[in-house]
Motif scaffolding. Structure first.
Motif, mmCIF file in Angstrom:
data_model
loop_
_atom_site.group_PDB
_atom_site.id
_atom_site.type_symbol
_atom_site.label_atom_id
_atom_site.label_comp_id
_atom_site.label_asym_id
_atom_site.label_seq_id
_atom_site.Cartn_x
_atom_site.Cartn_y
_atom_site.Cartn_z
ATOM 1 N N ASP A 62 0.821 -1.212 0.000
ATOM 2 C CA ASP A 62 0.000 0.000 0.000
ATOM 3 C C ASP A 62 0.856 1.264 0.000
ATOM 4 O O ASP A 62 0.481 2.282 -0.594
ATOM 5 C CB ASP A 62 -0.920 0.008 1.222
ATOM 6 C CG ASP A 62 -2.050 -0.997 1.102
ATOM 7 O OD1 ASP A 62 -2.673 -1.304 2.131
ATOM 8 O OD2 ASP A 62 -2.309 -1.475 -0.027
ATOM 9 N N SER A 63 2.002 1.195 0.639
ATOM 10 C CA SER A 63 2.850 2.377 0.791
ATOM 11 C C SER A 63 3.462 2.855 -0.530
ATOM 12 O O SER A 63 3.901 4.000 -0.630
ATOM 13 C CB SER A 63 3.968 2.103 1.796
ATOM 14 O OG SER A 63 4.742 0.990 1.387
ATOM 15 N N LYS A 65 1.902 1.926 -3.715
ATOM 16 C CA LYS A 65 0.910 1.803 -4.775
ATOM 17 C C LYS A 65 0.679 3.157 -5.444
ATOM 18 O O LYS A 65 0.510 4.177 -4.783
ATOM 19 C CB LYS A 65 -0.397 1.265 -4.181
ATOM 20 C CG LYS A 65 -1.260 0.504 -5.138
ATOM 21 C CD LYS A 65 -2.412 -0.165 -4.389
ATOM 22 C CE LYS A 65 -1.941 -1.320 -3.547
ATOM 23 N NZ LYS A 65 -3.046 -2.045 -2.893
#
Length: 124
Positions: A62-63, A65
């Motif tokens: 997520d960091s 994306k």
């Protein structure tokens, strides 16, 4: 023996871009899933992204994306990590990893082969 060699790291400012490369000696490269992990000082090695042998599956942490993109060139036995809009929290040693098989998995224990890493430092 499988050998992975990362390159392309360096010192950049926040907002800059870098492209990491991983050259492999693995025979039958197209039959391997490839991944990038990173390890910041004092932290555990964490998953960044991976690509299945077909290129059809590319999970991302997520960091990263929307900022990072993994790609591979099966003809050259290489995998790349394009990193845009870099942040100070992206500072880490970046490792290339390989596993025989189709699936792009997200845990470091799933990968059999590792490079020695390339340092990426993002600082103003």
């Amino acid at each position: 023996q499988v050998r992975l060699v990362e390159s392309g790291g360096g010192l950049v400012r926040p907002g800059d871009s870098l492209r990491l490369s991983c050259a492999t000696s693995v025979g039958g490269f197209s039959g391997y899933a490839m991944a990038w992990f990173r390890q910041a000082p004092g932290k555990e090695r964490e998953f960044v992204t991976a690509m299945s042998w077909s290129g059809g599956s590319t999970p991302y942490a997520d960091s990263v994306k929307g900022r990072f993109t993994i790609s591979r060139d099966n003809a050259k036995n290489k995998v790349y990590l394009q990193m845009n809009s870099l942040k100070p929290e992206d500072t880490a040693v970046y490792y290339c990893a390989a596993r025989p098989g189709a699936k792009a998995l997200g845990h470091r224990d799933e990968y059999d082969y590792w490079g020695q890493g390339t340092q990426v430092t993002v600082s103003s």
